[in-house]
Design an enzyme around this catalytic site. Structure first.
Site, PDB file in Angstrom:
ATOM      1  N   HIS A  64     -10.283  -5.043  -3.216  1.00  0.00           N
ATOM      2  CA  HIS A  64      -8.953  -5.297  -2.641  1.00  0.00           C
ATOM      3  C   HIS A  64      -9.071  -5.674  -1.181  1.00  0.00           C
ATOM      4  O   HIS A  64      -9.969  -5.228  -0.479  1.00  0.00           O
ATOM      5  CB  HIS A  64      -8.021  -4.099  -2.826  1.00  0.00           C
ATOM      6  CG  HIS A  64      -8.568  -2.800  -2.312  1.00  0.00           C
ATOM      7  ND1 HIS A  64      -9.498  -2.066  -3.019  1.00  0.00           N
ATOM      8  CD2 HIS A  64      -8.329  -2.119  -1.173  1.00  0.00           C
ATOM      9  CE1 HIS A  64      -9.789  -0.969  -2.339  1.00  0.00           C
ATOM     10  NE2 HIS A  64      -9.107  -0.982  -1.201  1.00  0.00           N
ATOM     11  N   ASN A  74     -12.735  -2.680   2.652  1.00  0.00           N
ATOM     12  CA  ASN A  74     -13.690  -1.574   2.671  1.00  0.00           C
ATOM     13  C   ASN A  74     -14.604  -1.695   1.460  1.00  0.00           C
ATOM     14  O   ASN A  74     -14.134  -1.986   0.355  1.00  0.00           O
ATOM     15  CB  ASN A  74     -12.939  -0.246   2.636  1.00  0.00           C
ATOM     16  CG  ASN A  74     -12.025  -0.063   3.839  1.00  0.00           C
ATOM     17  OD1 ASN A  74     -12.380  -0.442   4.951  1.00  0.00           O
ATOM     18  ND2 ASN A  74     -10.853   0.498   3.623  1.00  0.00           N
ATOM     19  N   ASP A 117       0.853  -1.193   0.000  1.00  0.00           N
ATOM     20  CA  ASP A 117       0.000   0.000   0.000  1.00  0.00           C
ATOM     21  C   ASP A 117       0.888   1.242   0.000  1.00  0.00           C
ATOM     22  O   ASP A 117       1.892   1.309   0.703  1.00  0.00           O
ATOM     23  CB  ASP A 117      -0.904  -0.015   1.243  1.00  0.00           C
ATOM     24  CG  ASP A 117      -2.027   0.989   1.142  1.00  0.00           C
ATOM     25  OD1 ASP A 117      -3.201   0.570   1.039  1.00  0.00           O
ATOM     26  OD2 ASP A 117      -1.742   2.216   1.165  1.00  0.00           O
TER      27      ASP A 117
END
Ligand code: DGP
Length: 117
Positions: free
Chosen positions: A104, A91, A31
């Site tokens: 993801h 999320n 990330d």
């Protein structure tokens, strides 16, 4: 692939990423804004916008992603369960805090405190 999708561009190699793992259907990469000492994302190469778009046809793919997560977490430096471990977050949608609309899985771990989470 979907036009103007950041993660499709990463899958295609048009945007660089720090790769953790790749096979025919899954890519994992660090990330860009890590919350934790270990923080990488796992994405299906196919453009699925969110977990809300998942159906029975995706069960095998998602199962393979979940089964791969512990191996990659260990590879990236998460200590073993139970002292170590990791957090998995997906999320979904605006109220779920999703910013990039390509499915993801966040995998986060490492010594605390973390920046967030
Ligand atoms: P989410 O809120 O679950 O949609 O999180 C999206 C994550 O994607 C966020 O933690 C930052 C990360 N991210 C966004 N753009 C890029 C990028 O271009 N490269 C990488 N490696 N990560 C990105």
């Amino acid at each position: 692939m979907s036009d103007n999708c950041i993660f499709c561009k990463i899958v295609e190699g048009k945007i660089p990423s720090r790769k953790v793992y790749e096979d025919d259907e899954i890519l994992a990469f660090h990330d860009v804004n890590p919350w934790a000492p270990v923080h990488f994302l796992m994405v299906p190469k196919a453009h699925i916008p969110s977990m809300a778009h998942v159906g029975p046809e995706h069960a095998g793919l998602l199962g393979r992603m979940m089964a791969l997560a512990p191996k990659l977490a260990a590879q990236e430096g998460c200590r073993p369960y139970p002292e170590g471990g990791f957090r998995i977050v997906t999320n979904t949608g605006a109220e779920g805090g999703q910013e990039v609309h390509h499915l993801h899985i966040h995998v986060m771990g490492g010594p605390r405190p973390w920046l967030r989470g």
